[in-house]
Structures are given as structure tokens and as C-alpha cells.
Motif scaffolding. Structure first.
Motif, PDB file in Angstrom:
ATOM      1  N   GLY A 101      -4.051   0.442  21.992  1.00 61.05           N
ATOM      2  CA  GLY A 101      -3.342   1.398  22.825  1.00 61.05           C
ATOM      3  C   GLY A 101      -4.113   1.950  24.003  1.00 61.05           C
ATOM      4  O   GLY A 101      -3.596   2.757  24.753  1.00 61.05           O
ATOM      5  N   LYS A 102      -5.353   1.481  24.196  1.00 66.95           N
ATOM      6  CA  LYS A 102      -6.163   1.973  25.313  1.00 66.95           C
ATOM      7  C   LYS A 102      -5.933   1.134  26.564  1.00 66.95           C
ATOM      8  O   LYS A 102      -5.763  -0.072  26.506  1.00 66.95           O
ATOM      9  CB  LYS A 102      -7.646   1.915  24.950  1.00 66.95           C
ATOM     10  N   ALA A 103      -5.975   1.808  27.701  1.00 71.72           N
ATOM     11  CA  ALA A 103      -5.926   1.103  28.984  1.00 71.72           C
ATOM     12  C   ALA A 103      -7.281   0.469  29.246  1.00 71.72           C
ATOM     13  O   ALA A 103      -8.329   1.037  28.920  1.00 71.72           O
ATOM     14  CB  ALA A 103      -5.565   2.069  30.096  1.00 71.72           C
ATOM     15  N   GLN A 119      -0.620   7.597  30.981  1.00 70.69           N
ATOM     16  CA  GLN A 119       0.702   7.280  30.444  1.00 70.69           C
ATOM     17  C   GLN A 119       0.615   6.916  28.970  1.00 70.69           C
ATOM     18  O   GLN A 119       1.514   7.223  28.173  1.00 70.69           O
ATOM     19  CB  GLN A 119       1.325   6.126  31.229  1.00 70.69           C
ATOM     20  N   LEU A 120      -0.482   6.244  28.600  1.00 69.29           N
ATOM     21  CA  LEU A 120      -0.638   5.772  27.220  1.00 69.29           C
ATOM     22  C   LEU A 120      -1.236   6.805  26.282  1.00 69.29           C
ATOM     23  O   LEU A 120      -1.074   6.710  25.067  1.00 69.29           O
ATOM     24  CB  LEU A 120      -1.535   4.520  27.203  1.00 69.29           C
ATOM     25  N   ASN A 173     -14.085   7.959  21.797  1.00 63.81           N
ATOM     26  CA  ASN A 173     -14.146   9.234  22.516  1.00 63.81           C
ATOM     27  C   ASN A 173     -13.816   9.121  23.998  1.00 63.81           C
ATOM     28  O   ASN A 173     -13.970  10.103  24.731  1.00 63.81           O
ATOM     29  CB  ASN A 173     -15.532   9.855  22.341  1.00 63.81           C
ATOM     30  N   HIS A 174     -13.392   7.958  24.441  1.00 61.54           N
ATOM     31  CA  HIS A 174     -13.018   7.767  25.842  1.00 61.54           C
ATOM     32  C   HIS A 174     -11.536   7.426  25.960  1.00 61.54           C
ATOM     33  O   HIS A 174     -10.923   6.909  25.020  1.00 61.54           O
ATOM     34  CB  HIS A 174     -13.889   6.675  26.476  1.00 61.54           C
ATOM     35  N   ASP A 175     -10.991   7.700  27.131  1.00 60.71           N
ATOM     36  CA  ASP A 175      -9.556   7.510  27.352  1.00 60.71           C
ATOM     37  C   ASP A 175      -9.191   6.105  27.794  1.00 60.71           C
ATOM     38  O   ASP A 175      -8.043   5.683  27.655  1.00 60.71           O
ATOM     39  CB  ASP A 175      -9.072   8.506  28.420  1.00 60.71           C
ATOM     40  N   ALA A 176     -10.143   5.392  28.357  1.00 59.49           N
ATOM     41  CA  ALA A 176      -9.892   4.046  28.869  1.00 59.49           C
ATOM     42  C   ALA A 176     -11.235   3.310  28.945  1.00 59.49           C
ATOM     43  O   ALA A 176     -12.294   3.925  28.767  1.00 59.49           O
ATOM     44  CB  ALA A 176      -9.233   4.094  30.244  1.00 59.49           C
ATOM     45  N   ILE A 177     -11.171   2.018  29.221  1.00 59.78           N
ATOM     46  CA  ILE A 177     -12.390   1.211  29.264  1.00 59.78           C
ATOM     47  C   ILE A 177     -12.412   0.368  30.534  1.00 59.78           C
ATOM     48  O   ILE A 177     -11.392  -0.212  30.937  1.00 59.78           O
ATOM     49  CB  ILE A 177     -12.499   0.295  28.037  1.00 59.78           C
ATOM     50  N   LEU A 178     -13.589   0.312  31.143  1.00 60.29           N
ATOM     51  CA  LEU A 178     -13.841  -0.598  32.259  1.00 60.29           C
ATOM     52  C   LEU A 178     -14.906  -1.590  31.820  1.00 60.29           C
ATOM     53  O   LEU A 178     -16.045  -1.204  31.546  1.00 60.29           O
ATOM     54  CB  LEU A 178     -14.326   0.171  33.493  1.00 60.29           C
ATOM     55  N   PHE A 179     -14.521  -2.856  31.714  1.00 64.40           N
ATOM     56  CA  PHE A 179     -15.482  -3.922  31.429  1.00 64.40           C
ATOM     57  C   PHE A 179     -15.943  -4.532  32.753  1.00 64.40           C
ATOM     58  O   PHE A 179     -15.132  -4.815  33.638  1.00 64.40           O
ATOM     59  CB  PHE A 179     -14.846  -5.032  30.586  1.00 64.40           C
ATOM     60  N   VAL A 180     -17.245  -4.728  32.866  1.00 66.54           N
ATOM     61  CA  VAL A 180     -17.806  -5.417  34.028  1.00 66.54           C
ATOM     62  C   VAL A 180     -18.565  -6.615  33.474  1.00 66.54           C
ATOM     63  O   VAL A 180     -19.589  -6.454  32.811  1.00 66.54           O
ATOM     64  CB  VAL A 180     -18.739  -4.501  34.838  1.00 66.54           C
ATOM     65  N   THR A 181     -18.027  -7.801  33.710  1.00 68.98           N
ATOM     66  CA  THR A 181     -18.577  -8.963  33.020  1.00 68.98           C
ATOM     67  C   THR A 181     -19.080 -10.053  33.949  1.00 68.98           C
ATOM     68  O   THR A 181     -18.439 -10.379  34.947  1.00 68.98           O
ATOM     69  CB  THR A 181     -17.531  -9.568  32.057  1.00 68.98           C
ATOM     70  N   PRO A 182     -20.229 -10.613  33.623  1.00 66.99           N
ATOM     71  CA  PRO A 182     -20.689 -11.816  34.317  1.00 66.99           C
ATOM     72  C   PRO A 182     -19.963 -13.028  33.741  1.00 66.99           C
ATOM     73  O   PRO A 182     -19.169 -12.904  32.803  1.00 66.99           O
ATOM     74  CB  PRO A 182     -22.185 -11.870  33.983  1.00 66.99           C
ATOM     75  N   GLU A 183     -20.245 -14.160  34.313  1.00 70.29           N
ATOM     76  CA  GLU A 183     -19.651 -15.395  33.817  1.00 70.29           C
ATOM     77  C   GLU A 183     -20.746 -16.243  33.194  1.00 70.29           C
ATOM     78  O   GLU A 183     -21.810 -16.444  33.780  1.00 70.29           O
ATOM     79  CB  GLU A 183     -18.989 -16.159  34.963  1.00 70.29           C
ATOM     80  N   LEU A 217      -6.348  -7.298  20.580  1.00 71.65           N
ATOM     81  CA  LEU A 217      -6.721  -5.994  20.031  1.00 71.65           C
ATOM     82  C   LEU A 217      -5.763  -4.882  20.463  1.00 71.65           C
ATOM     83  O   LEU A 217      -6.016  -3.707  20.232  1.00 71.65           O
ATOM     84  CB  LEU A 217      -8.147  -5.643  20.440  1.00 71.65           C
ATOM     85  N   ASP A 218      -4.665  -5.269  21.114  1.00 70.96           N
ATOM     86  CA  ASP A 218      -3.581  -4.346  21.483  1.00 70.96           C
ATOM     87  C   ASP A 218      -3.985  -3.371  22.577  1.00 70.96           C
ATOM     88  O   ASP A 218      -3.505  -2.241  22.636  1.00 70.96           O
ATOM     89  CB  ASP A 218      -3.074  -3.587  20.254  1.00 70.96           C
ATOM     90  N   MET A 219      -4.876  -3.815  23.467  1.00 71.77           N
ATOM     91  CA  MET A 219      -5.196  -3.014  24.636  1.00 71.77           C
ATOM     92  C   MET A 219      -4.173  -3.315  25.727  1.00 71.77           C
ATOM     93  O   MET A 219      -3.478  -4.339  25.689  1.00 71.77           O
ATOM     94  CB  MET A 219      -6.612  -3.326  25.129  1.00 71.77           C
ATOM     95  N   VAL A 220      -4.095  -2.429  26.707  1.00 71.39           N
ATOM     96  CA  VAL A 220      -3.116  -2.591  27.787  1.00 71.39           C
ATOM     97  C   VAL A 220      -3.890  -2.761  29.094  1.00 71.39           C
ATOM     98  O   VAL A 220      -4.517  -1.811  29.579  1.00 71.39           O
ATOM     99  CB  VAL A 220      -2.171  -1.382  27.873  1.00 71.39           C
ATOM    100  N   PRO A 221      -3.869  -3.972  29.673  1.00 67.17           N
ATOM    101  CA  PRO A 221      -4.701  -4.227  30.844  1.00 67.17           C
ATOM    102  C   PRO A 221      -4.068  -3.805  32.166  1.00 67.17           C
ATOM    103  O   PRO A 221      -2.852  -3.847  32.336  1.00 67.17           O
ATOM    104  CB  PRO A 221      -4.872  -5.755  30.815  1.00 67.17           C
ATOM    105  N   VAL A 222      -4.939  -3.381  33.075  1.00 68.45           N
ATOM    106  CA  VAL A 222      -4.549  -3.193  34.470  1.00 68.45           C
ATOM    107  C   VAL A 222      -4.730  -4.560  35.130  1.00 68.45           C
ATOM    108  O   VAL A 222      -5.803  -5.164  35.034  1.00 68.45           O
ATOM    109  CB  VAL A 222      -5.446  -2.149  35.161  1.00 68.45           C
ATOM    110  N   ASN A 223      -3.712  -5.046  35.780  1.00 68.11           N
ATOM    111  CA  ASN A 223      -3.758  -6.409  36.311  1.00 68.11           C
ATOM    112  C   ASN A 223      -4.227  -6.516  37.763  1.00 68.11           C
ATOM    113  O   ASN A 223      -4.777  -7.536  38.164  1.00 68.11           O
ATOM    114  CB  ASN A 223      -2.383  -7.062  36.179  1.00 68.11           C
ATOM    115  N   LYS A 224      -4.007  -5.460  38.540  1.00 64.81           N
ATOM    116  CA  LYS A 224      -4.359  -5.540  39.958  1.00 64.81           C
ATOM    117  C   LYS A 224      -4.943  -4.220  40.434  1.00 64.81           C
ATOM    118  O   LYS A 224      -4.601  -3.166  39.892  1.00 64.81           O
ATOM    119  CB  LYS A 224      -3.126  -5.905  40.789  1.00 64.81           C
ATOM    120  N   PRO A 225      -5.793  -4.294  41.451  1.00 65.50           N
ATOM    121  CA  PRO A 225      -6.263  -5.486  42.154  1.00 65.50           C
ATOM    122  C   PRO A 225      -7.305  -6.262  41.344  1.00 65.50           C
ATOM    123  O   PRO A 225      -8.016  -5.681  40.527  1.00 65.50           O
ATOM    124  CB  PRO A 225      -6.885  -4.922  43.434  1.00 65.50           C
ATOM    125  N   LEU A 226      -7.351  -7.554  41.569  1.00 68.55           N
ATOM    126  CA  LEU A 226      -8.334  -8.422  40.933  1.00 68.55           C
ATOM    127  C   LEU A 226      -9.637  -8.325  41.717  1.00 68.55           C
ATOM    128  O   LEU A 226      -9.654  -8.488  42.936  1.00 68.55           O
ATOM    129  CB  LEU A 226      -7.824  -9.868  40.941  1.00 68.55           C
TER     130      LEU A 226
END
Length: 196
Positions: free
Chosen positions: A110-112, A190-191, A71-81, A143-152
Motif C-alpha cells: 500500500g505504499k507509494a 492519497q494512499l 515509519n515512512h510514508d513513501a519510498i524512493l529507490f535510486v538504483t544502478p544497473e 509486494l503490493d506497492m503503488v508506483p509513480v510512473n512518470k516522469p521517467l
């Protein structure tokens, strides 16, 4: 104006984790600086350990999590190490949502997606979760997601990176989070498949 919905998934379940602070701050920055977009933080704390035997009769928590992503258009993962890799519970959540359960199909394809993170380590060699972010990209690309690469965005020394109000002391990080979210939304639009 229709809202662009971003699913915020924090890789740490601990209430006072630095990454929980980072996702909350990202949510606030999105609200303050980006019109027509929201970050909804998804609670996945009730997911059981993945077991393929349960796919025929999946737990409701897994179906709910998968539906949230769909139900969302894109995903933001916030991950520890964790040992320079993805935290096990986060990998477990991704496993559940990627499986052919329920009627939503492939919810990741197909999700950003964008990834940021924070870690308490500082000084030479500290990656601020950079290694975990790199490790997380591998299954997301599979899983065929499309990543945003920058800014890191890799926040080191996270124990002293936040003000009392939850904002980041280093304004550079805040500006980059806004830019990353703008890039995520642009890519997601765009996607995004047009409604039939």
C-alpha cells in the motif's frame, strides 16, 4: 504542518557511486523545493545475506531496516544497473524487509514508490538504469506497492552528469526529479491510511 516522510534507498553501497550522488541531490531538491516533505536516506549496509533459517531469530539490522520503512510514508529507490537487472544487495535488502519478521507486518504493501537511477554508460542503447528500474518494478508490484510512473528519470553518462557541488548539469533532470517527488507525495497522501 506535519512532514511527509520519504525513505530514500540507494541501490549502491559504494560511497562515491553515481546513484549515491543522485539520491543526495534528490534529498537536497526535496528540501529546497517541496514544503512539508523530507527524504531520509536509509542505511542498509549492515544487512546480512538473507537466510530463511534466521526468520525465527532475525538479525537486529533486518528488524531496524524493516522498522525504518514502516515509519515512512513513501519510498524512493535510486538504483544502478547491474547486468541489466537489480543489484543483488538491493534485492537482498528487499527480501529481508518483505519477510514476516518482527511485529510491523507488511511494510511495503500500500505504499507509494518511485524509482530513479543513473549509469555511467552513454550513447546509443544506454538506458541510464532503465532496465534495472523495469526489473525492480516487478517485485515491488508483487509486494503490493503503488508506483509513480512518470516522469521517467534515467541518467546516462553519469560520470560527467554532475557538477562539483553535486547538482546535475542537465537542468531537465533536476526539474523532473522535483516533479517526480511531487507526484510521489500526492500519491502517498492519497494512499496513506488515516490515523484511528
Amino acid at each position: 504542518m506535519s512532514s511527509f516522510k520519504i525513505a530514500g534507498i540507494c541501490g549502491s553501497l559504494r560511497k562515491e557511486s553515481f546513484n549515491k550522488k543522485l539520491i543526495l541531490r534528490s534529498q537536497q531538491l526535496c528540501s529546497e523545493h517541496i514544503n512539508g516533505a523530507t527524504i531520509n536516506i536509509i542505511d542498509w549496509s549492515q544487512l546480512p545475506v538473507y537466510n530463511q533459517d534466521f526468520e525465527c531469530d532475525p538479525p537486529q539490522s533486518a528488524l531496524d531496516f524493516k522498522n525504518e520503512i514502516a515509519n515512512h510514508d513513501a519510498i524512493l529507490f535510486v538504483t544502478p544497473e547491474y547486468n541489466y537487472s537489480i543489484p543483488g544487495p538491493l534485492k537482498n535488502a528487499i527480501d529481508w524487509a518483505s519477510r514476516p519478521i518482527g511485529d510491523r507486518g507488511q511494510v511495503f504493501a500500500g505504499k507509494a514508490v518511485a524509482i530513479i537511477g543513473a549509469a555511467s554508460s552513454s550513447g546509443p542503447g544506454a538506458s541510464g538504469s532503465g532496465r534495472a528500474q523495469l526489473a525492480l518494478r516487478q517485485p515491488l508490484v508483487f509486494l503490493d506497492m503503488v508506483p509513480v510512473n512518470k516522469p521517467l528519470i534515467t541518467v546516462t553518462g553519469a560520470s560527467s552528469a554532475f557538477n562539483e557541488d553535486g547538482s546535475l548539469i542537465n537542468d531537465h533532470f533536476e526539474k523532473n526529479i522535483v516533479k517526480l517527488l511531487q507526484n510521489l507525495i500526492k500519491l502517498g497522501k492519497q494512499l496513506k491510511t488515516k490515523p484511528e
